[in-house]
Design an enzyme around this catalytic site. Structure first.
Site, PDB file in Angstrom:
ATOM      1  N   ALA A  33     -11.538   0.722  -0.182  1.00 13.18           N
ATOM      2  CA  ALA A  33     -10.927   1.055   1.108  1.00 13.18           C
ATOM      3  C   ALA A  33      -9.929  -0.022   1.503  1.00 13.18           C
ATOM      4  O   ALA A  33      -9.998  -1.158   1.038  1.00 13.18           O
ATOM      5  CB  ALA A  33     -11.994   1.208   2.185  1.00 13.18           C
ATOM      6  N   ASP A  34      -9.015   0.356   2.359  1.00 10.82           N
ATOM      7  CA  ASP A  34      -8.071  -0.608   2.926  1.00 10.82           C
ATOM      8  C   ASP A  34      -7.760  -0.186   4.350  1.00 10.82           C
ATOM      9  O   ASP A  34      -7.599   1.011   4.632  1.00 10.82           O
ATOM     10  CB  ASP A  34      -6.782  -0.671   2.108  1.00 10.82           C
ATOM     11  CG  ASP A  34      -5.878  -1.806   2.571  1.00 10.82           C
ATOM     12  OD1 ASP A  34      -6.318  -2.975   2.484  1.00 10.82           O
ATOM     13  OD2 ASP A  34      -4.763  -1.528   3.025  1.00 10.82           O
TER      14      ASP A  34
END
Length: 282
Positions: free
Chosen positions: A136-137
């Protein structure tokens, strides 16, 4: 004849306060507080299929791991039930050009994180390939469209929070990438699904500079994009949100669960299609 409907008044004087305080009182048994029972993990086919198997979170964020595990955040019990998660942070530099839209920036970064960790761990002869890998970012975007990084100093941190307070609404984008290996040798050998979630956040316009500085000095937001953590003390700065709370923390659970289900079912579909192609060739 005396009226017997009423009891006769006592003839002895009432006790003094000192005497009453020393008199033994009836013992009241302590009330035991109820034992808090955590809810059971979600009983879903996709989650049951990967429990007990190797699940990798390609992130060093304890908050993302906490959201996936049987723990609580901000007094919210969240029972996804993936407690045996390995955390293997990606070493890919997060240096994509800032002229990309926030949507494209987080999507490409999360995908790169997933692919880089997967390329190493799929050939792990000791632990075996992962059943599922999650990356994720997250970025915070100001009302002017500026992507806000982690603060680099106390001065910058305070200025960042003042900007979020004064500019009104800001947005939080989180991209999630989920991967799973395929049994067949069909190129590229894995299933990959991605999604981006957006949440709008409004700071309390009445938050004083003194409060912002006090929060900065807690250092809670020093390692977070945007400089605050909504799941902790930083909640005191937030007036309202529009969208997923977990997205602001760093991992939208509804989206992540949907991707896990999709990537596993997608893998099954590809396997069935590959088996059908082999039968046709035979």
């Amino acid at each position: 004849m005396a009226d017997t409907k009423y009891a006769l008044a006592p003839t002895e004087p009432p006790p003094s306060y000192e005497t009453a305080a020393q008199s033994p009182s009836r013992a009241v048994p302590p009330v035991k507080p109820p034992i808090a029972r955590a809810p059971l993990p979600l009983d879903l086919p996709a989650l049951n299929a990967i429990r007990g198997k190797r699940v990798i979170l390609a992130s060093a964020s304890p908050r993302r791991k906490q959201l996936l595990a049987q723990e609580s955040t901000n007094n919210r019990n969240i029972q996804i039930g993936l407690s045996a998660i390995e955390t293997i942070p990606s070493t890919v530099p997060e240096n994509l050009p800032k002229h990309l839209s926030p949507f494209e920036y987080v999507l490409q970064t999360a995908t790169q994180k997933a692919l880089s960790v997967y390329a190493v761990e799929v050939n792990n002869t000791k632990l075996g390939e992962p059943a599922v890998l999650i990356a994720a970012d997250t970025v915070v975007v100001s009302s002017l469209g500026e992507m806000m990084e982690k603060p680099r100093s106390e001065k910058e941190h305070l200025a960042m929070l003042k900007s979020l307070r004064d500019s009104g609404e800001h947005r939080v984008f989180t991209a999630v990438a989920v991967m799973s290996p395929l049994e067949s040798a069909r190129d590229p050998g894995y299933a990959l699904e991605t999604a981006v979630e957006e949440t709008r956040v409004e700071f309390d316009k009445l938050a004083t500079d003194e409060l912002l500085l006090a929060y900065v000095r807690t250092r809670e937001g020093a390692d977070k994009a945007g400089g605050y953590g909504i799941q902790g003390i930083g909640a005191i700065l937030v007036e309202k949100i529009h969208g997923s709370f977990d997205n602001v923390v760093g991992l939208p659970l509804r989206v992540t669960l949907g991707l896990i289900e999709k990537v596993l079912s997608h893998g099954d579909e590809l396997e069935d299609e590959f088996a059908g192609d082999e039968e046709d060739e035979a």
